[in-house]
Design an enzyme around this catalytic site. Structure first.
Site, short mmCIF file in Angstrom:
data_model
loop_
_atom_site.label_atom_id
_atom_site.label_comp_id
_atom_site.label_asym_id
_atom_site.label_seq_id
_atom_site.Cartn_x
_atom_site.Cartn_y
_atom_site.Cartn_z
N HIS A 158 0.81 -1.22 0.00
CA HIS A 158 0.00 0.00 0.00
C HIS A 158 0.84 1.27 0.00
O HIS A 158 0.32 2.35 0.25
CB HIS A 158 -0.95 -0.01 1.20
CG HIS A 158 -1.93 -1.12 1.15
ND1 HIS A 158 -2.45 -1.73 2.28
CD2 HIS A 158 -2.51 -1.77 0.09
CE1 HIS A 158 -3.29 -2.70 1.93
NE2 HIS A 158 -3.33 -2.74 0.61
N ASN A 297 -2.83 -14.64 13.88
CA ASN A 297 -3.57 -13.43 14.23
C ASN A 297 -4.52 -13.73 15.38
O ASN A 297 -5.07 -14.82 15.47
CB ASN A 297 -4.38 -12.93 13.02
CG ASN A 297 -4.95 -11.55 13.25
OD1 ASN A 297 -4.22 -10.56 13.23
ND2 ASN A 297 -6.26 -11.46 13.46
N GLY A 299 -8.05 -13.01 16.93
CA GLY A 299 -9.35 -12.49 16.53
C GLY A 299 -9.72 -12.87 15.12
O GLY A 299 -8.95 -13.54 14.41
#
Length: 373
Positions: A158, A297, A299
């Site tokens: 990004h 990760n 969650g």
């Protein structure tokens, strides 16, 4: 056209909220991750979660929900609009980014960044892709890799917060542009210096945008591009060199990210909910190619329940150093670079509820540059 911030599909979130995550036991997590990366030729994909221990806030919490539902980011088309309305959006964006840049610029890599750098240095991870724009992976490995090597082995999916460019392609370093903003807005320079003296930390998003209260943006000056002035035109449509909400990544970056997945044997994904499709499609591409995928990760993530995706739930900072030790073995003791990397890293997680050390910037405090009318 309606634009919105990317998020995890509601069905996945609902399922997660109905069943709180059970963390993987530490020893089991170290063993599973170490066995996954040990064969080498691993591509790594990271997200905002790996930078949290450096003090950079993630967009989403451990329950997968957006942490600031009232936050209204500026979208790409708003920022580049060549009109009075677009100019107003740029005033808002660049004032907030001006305040927020210093905290992001000062952040340092944490143990997760250094552990991944150690795996890169050891030759286990030839390619790393990050969604983050904070440059912390580069800071962690710059002692052993020069810029050319970093450009070859690391892809900022990004973009980066450390460069800006105008709509006609003139590019400048972010530090240079920060100084232009200071020169054009001396009252805000004084305000920023006053904040620094008082040790006030603004509430900063991962892209450097901050929370501002009681502020008018009307008199904030966004400098014109010098390159354009030299070519006989006036232009202040300048944006950071990272992908905004509503903006697509370039075709070149997309193709390189796909090739990274294709050229490596497995994909290790960590610290991301995969809410943005530009990251999620890389995981899908690896699955389609029948390559092993491991997701680390805490969650819910967009890939939960996908066939072919193994998941480990535990904070990266709790296991990644031990993972490196298990993978490189005795090299961690006799290789001075590896040893140093495994002893490096700050641990300064952001406070989400401490009003004394972190607060919205309020123009009514000590040196108010401007106030809302």
């Amino acid at each position: 056209m309606r634009l919105s911030v990317p998020n995890i599909p509601p069905a996945v979130l609902a399922a997660s909220l109905a069943r709180p995550p059970t963390l993987t036991p530490r020893a089991e997590a170290v063993d599973r991750v170490a066995r996954f990366v040990a064969p080498g030729n691993v591509a790594v994909l990271t997200g905002a979660g790996v930078s949290v221990d450096s003090g950079v806030k993630a967009y989403r919490g451990k329950d997968g929900r957006y942490m600031n539902p009232d936050y209204k980011p500026i979208f790409y088309q708003q920022l580049i609009e060549d009109s009075p309305r677009g100019h107003a959006f740029r005033q808002r964006y660049w004032l907030r980014a001006y305040i927020g840049y210093a905290p992001v610029n000062k952040t340092e890599p944490n143990p997760t960044h250094y552990a991944l750098a150690a795996l890169q240095h050891a030759g286990v991870v030839p390619q790393l892709i990050t969604q983050n724009v904070d440059g912390l992976h580069h800071k962690a490995i710059r002692r052993v890799w020069d810029p050319e090597r970093m450009a070859a082995g690391m892809l900022e999916l990004h973009g980066s917060i450390f460069k800006v460019h105008c709509k006609h392609g003139h590019e400048y370093g972010r530090d240079v542009f920060q100084e232009w903003l200071s020169e054009a807005n001396p009252r805000w320079r004084a305000y920023l210096e006053d904040m620094d003296r008082q040790g006030i930390q603004p509430k900063t998003n991962p892209d450097g945008d901050v929370v501002l209260e009681n502020v008018s943006y009307d008199d904030y000056v966004v400098p014109n591009c010098p390159g354009c002035l030299n070519e006989g035109r006036i232009n202040n449509v300048i944006k950071p060199d990272f992908v905004f909400f509503g903006e697509s990544i370039s075709q070149a970056v997309k193709e390189r990210s796909y090739k990274t997945v294709e050229d490596t044997d497995r994909l290790f994904v960590l610290g991301t909910t995969l809410a943005t499709y530009s990251a999620f499609r890389l995981l899908k591409h690896a699955v389609d190619l029948k390559k092993p995928v491991l997701l680390l990760n805490v969650g819910p993530t967009r890939a939960d329940g996908m066939p072919g995706v193994e998941k480990v739930e535990i904070p990266t900072s709790e296991i990644l150093r031990d993972v490196v030790g298990a993978v490189v073995g005795s090299r961690a003791r006799y290789d001075p670079i590896l040893r140093d990397m495994l002893l490096s890293g700050v641990i300064r997680p952001p406070s989400y509820d401490s009003p004394d050390t972190e607060a919205p910037v309020d123009a009514r405090s000590p040196v108010p540059p401007t106030t809302a009318g």
